[in-house]
Write a protein that holds these residues in place. Structure first.
Motif, PDB file in Angstrom:
ATOM      1  N   ARG B  36       0.839  -1.197   0.000  1.00  0.00           N
ATOM      2  CA  ARG B  36       0.000   0.000   0.000  1.00  0.00           C
ATOM      3  C   ARG B  36       0.872   1.245   0.000  1.00  0.00           C
ATOM      4  O   ARG B  36       2.044   1.196   0.387  1.00  0.00           O
ATOM      5  N   THR B  37       0.290   2.356  -0.417  1.00  0.00           N
ATOM      6  CA  THR B  37       0.997   3.626  -0.327  1.00  0.00           C
ATOM      7  C   THR B  37       0.106   4.630   0.405  1.00  0.00           C
ATOM      8  O   THR B  37      -1.125   4.499   0.432  1.00  0.00           O
ATOM      9  N   HIS B  38       0.744   5.629   0.967  1.00  0.00           N
ATOM     10  CA  HIS B  38       0.032   6.707   1.660  1.00  0.00           C
ATOM     11  C   HIS B  38       0.863   7.962   1.448  1.00  0.00           C
ATOM     12  O   HIS B  38       2.058   7.965   1.724  1.00  0.00           O
ATOM     13  N   ASN B  61       3.533  11.208  12.577  1.00  0.00           N
ATOM     14  CA  ASN B  61       2.064  11.150  12.518  1.00  0.00           C
ATOM     15  C   ASN B  61       1.586  10.635  11.161  1.00  0.00           C
ATOM     16  O   ASN B  61       0.601   9.892  11.087  1.00  0.00           O
ATOM     17  N   ARG B  65      -0.764   7.482  10.493  1.00  0.00           N
ATOM     18  CA  ARG B  65      -2.002   7.524   9.707  1.00  0.00           C
ATOM     19  C   ARG B  65      -1.967   6.550   8.533  1.00  0.00           C
ATOM     20  O   ARG B  65      -3.009   6.090   8.081  1.00  0.00           O
ATOM     21  N   SER B  66      -0.777   6.250   8.033  1.00  0.00           N
ATOM     22  CA  SER B  66      -0.673   5.350   6.870  1.00  0.00           C
ATOM     23  C   SER B  66      -1.071   3.926   7.224  1.00  0.00           C
ATOM     24  O   SER B  66      -1.413   3.141   6.343  1.00  0.00           O
ATOM     25  N   GLN B  67      -0.969   3.588   8.508  1.00  0.00           N
ATOM     26  CA  GLN B  67      -1.209   2.219   8.992  1.00  0.00           C
ATOM     27  C   GLN B  67      -0.293   1.197   8.320  1.00  0.00           C
ATOM     28  O   GLN B  67      -0.581  -0.003   8.342  1.00  0.00           O
ATOM     29  N   THR B  70       5.558  -1.940   7.893  1.00  0.00           N
ATOM     30  CA  THR B  70       6.943  -2.128   7.488  1.00  0.00           C
ATOM     31  C   THR B  70       7.098  -1.626   6.056  1.00  0.00           C
ATOM     32  O   THR B  70       6.264  -1.903   5.193  1.00  0.00           O
ATOM     33  N   VAL B 178       4.638   7.075   2.161  1.00  0.00           N
ATOM     34  CA  VAL B 178       4.921   5.843   2.890  1.00  0.00           C
ATOM     35  C   VAL B 178       4.492   4.702   1.984  1.00  0.00           C
ATOM     36  O   VAL B 178       3.376   4.718   1.445  1.00  0.00           O
ATOM     37  N   LEU B 181       3.883  -2.529   3.694  1.00  0.00           N
ATOM     38  CA  LEU B 181       2.888  -3.551   4.031  1.00  0.00           C
ATOM     39  C   LEU B 181       2.144  -3.188   5.319  1.00  0.00           C
ATOM     40  O   LEU B 181       2.732  -2.626   6.223  1.00  0.00           O
TER      41      LEU B 181
END
Lengths: 181, 181, 181
Positions: B36-38, B61, B65-67, B70, B178, B181
């Motif tokens: 995933r990306t954030h 932070n 927020r990205s959750q 790794t 970010v 995984l």
């Protein structure tokens, strides 16, 4: 697996590269699998200021252990008075680089960070007079990210990955994360 | 979750590290999930030349927020007269670093980029005489990539992430992505 | 697709940013797909020492060909006497930057790496006297990692990506890897 082709000349910024030969480009095919990560910390004790410690073989082994074939290896120091440097491992050159680094931020200069009579922030009992180390670090890198293809870091012939100690002998940690397919 | 082991001594470049203790290595296990990306942009107004703006908490932070547990956080400035710097946030040290930066490319030097009588490229009505800012930026970084393990950026005790303003007070944007995984 | 919001004021390090306006943050939503990579090598011949070669359009094309919408582009040189530099492409500024680089590690200085009477390591028939090139490279970057959103590199208005030749005219390779979704 490697397809070699030339770029369409129209895509080359001709005005800026008047005399260069056209830039051949090698393309590796796309893949679409689940992403994995592999993380290791290299812990070591350095011996002296401006020591270059060659971690290339260590990091290549980490990439091998990751079993990741294509992706990034990010090498990150966890200290503000060390740096990650990629250069040639030639002993006389390392002495040249130390000389130039020392000229940029000499240990013998006066640093406010070293003035414990006026300094109040981040003081601890074993505080070092290492203003010069931090100032050298400012011009160097905390991280370098390297491309991995076919399970190998894409290093050129002379490229070696160093941890560079900018303070005195200390316990140090380098975080290496491999992410990819 | 962290397996601590020692490297096989044969993998340590013995000639170059004659007095170091063997390098213990910590290994985090592989995982295989969808990536995933954030992405967030930090927008702010700086106040003055050579201001160090500590974005560490902001970026931590964003990682929260990205959750993402790794992976990598890539911090990238979108300007040619700012830099991303990772160093200690000690006020006197920041003054030392400003002094060394100013020595390397003094604002009072003459820069062709500032000579608006001869310059023709990239000119605009509110053009700044900021040759020194670009020359300082050359020795600093547009991006730093940091490893994330267990949802935390792998920063050492004294490492703080700064946006460094090399020009005057301006609106600035830092892109933080970010990925993992 | 871009949600613009302001950070909660409590998350801003108020002591360090007393006069800045609150930092607005733009958030892009998470996605969860299979990760892909796309790798190309740009091969070119440089012409002269301290040549800045603008690879921005080339790299944007690689990102387009990758069909990756969100992720990282890592640009890595494979040489110890070149660097990846991100700065403005203004011809007079490039001359300013050459001057400051030359002052830092002048070609006319004496380098032990150039003393072929005493040097024994990494010698080859066409060995160059390029101690100055390596010393300049130490303060520059092997890699820069850039964020990609909506299939575009997140470059600011004036940011251009250069390969910087620090030695004489040579064949050079830049590895570009795009990784993401």
């Amino acid at each position: 697996m490697i397809l070699r082709h030339r770029l369409d000349p129209a895509t080359i910024p001709a005005k800026r590269l008047p005399k260069t030969s056209p830039a051949p480009v090698r393309v590796l095919p796309n893949t679409g699998f689940a992403c994995r990560t592999h993380t290791e910390s290299i812990e070591l004790k350095t011996q002296e200021c401006l020591q270059f410690i060659d971690l290339t073989d260590e990091i290549a082994n980490i990439v091998q252990r990751s079993q990741i074939q294509t992706g990034f290896a990010n090498i990150q120091t966890k200290h503000t008075t060390t740096a990650i440097a990629i250069n040639e491992n030639e002993p006389l050159l390392l002495r040249d680089m130390k000389r130039v680094l020392e000229k940029l931020a000499p240990e013998t200069d006066e640093y406010l960070h070293n003035n414990f009579r006026i300094r109040t922030v981040n003081m601890n009992p074993e505080e070092d007079r290492n203003g010069h180390s931090h100032c050298k670090a400012m011009f160097l890198r905390t991280s370098e990210t390297l491309n991995i293809c076919n399970s190998r870091i894409q290093l050129g012939t002379w490229q070696r990955i160093f941890l560079l100690e900018l303070d005195h002998s200390r316990e140090r940690t380098v975080s290496v994360m491999v992410l990819g397919l």
